[in-house]
Design a protein around this motif. Sequence first.
Motif, PDB file in Angstrom:
ATOM      1  N   ASP A  20       0.834  -1.209   0.000  1.00 25.19           N
ATOM      2  CA  ASP A  20       0.000   0.000   0.000  1.00 25.19           C
ATOM      3  C   ASP A  20       0.867   1.257   0.000  1.00 25.19           C
ATOM      4  O   ASP A  20       0.597   2.209  -0.732  1.00 25.19           O
ATOM      5  CB  ASP A  20      -0.925   0.026   1.216  1.00 25.19           C
ATOM      6  N   SER A  95      -5.700  -0.874   2.589  1.00 30.14           N
ATOM      7  CA  SER A  95      -6.655  -0.581   1.518  1.00 30.14           C
ATOM      8  C   SER A  95      -7.590  -1.759   1.273  1.00 30.14           C
ATOM      9  O   SER A  95      -8.741  -1.564   0.906  1.00 30.14           O
ATOM     10  CB  SER A  95      -5.923  -0.193   0.232  1.00 30.14           C
ATOM     11  N   LYS A 101      -9.571   0.637  -3.392  1.00 29.11           N
ATOM     12  CA  LYS A 101      -8.241   0.082  -3.563  1.00 29.11           C
ATOM     13  C   LYS A 101      -7.590   0.718  -4.790  1.00 29.11           C
ATOM     14  O   LYS A 101      -8.218   0.867  -5.834  1.00 29.11           O
ATOM     15  CB  LYS A 101      -8.332  -1.427  -3.730  1.00 29.11           C
TER      16      LYS A 101
END
Length: 182
Positions: A20, A95, A101
């Motif tokens: 992420d 996420s 996302k």
Amino acid sequence: MFLVTTSHRPSQRLRSFVKDLTLVLPGSVRVTRGKRRLLDLAYLALLLKKKYLVVAANKKGNPAVIHVYVVHYDAEGKVAASRYFDVLLGGVRLSREGGAKLTTPITSYSSVDESNCSSSKCLELAGLLMSLLRDFINKSSAFKISLHDEGGNVTVKILSRNGDVVGPVLKVRGFKTYGEQG
């Protein structure tokens, strides 16, 4: 700009967090730590033309701290990694655990929004993020970083143009700076 990796023996959650982070830090590259020492990572960062080394560490399986180093040559001409600052995390929402996302990496931010900050800790963190990301601030970008105080922590979110949360949400307990950015 950033070489992102984990501490030794990362948990699965920490590996997901680093994925992420790589998507939300402009110009970043993720590498598997393996048995590499900090100096090995500094050499790799210079080879890949990255100025910062970001090392995420976990405690009890959860992301707990983000160490940021400046990679440079020291006075003797040797490669060095000087600690720039640490971010102490009080919690992370990945996420995959909620929010939109990201499918492609973020390349720039329109701003670091500190309008909801009421504490000096929040304002200082906003300033630190601004200095770190100054080369990636572009008013026409579709994303911005938003900070606000929440129960003694500073919550850091990445918002899309229409206000949706994308990427991880960080609850920052504190941070410590060690030196100049270099």
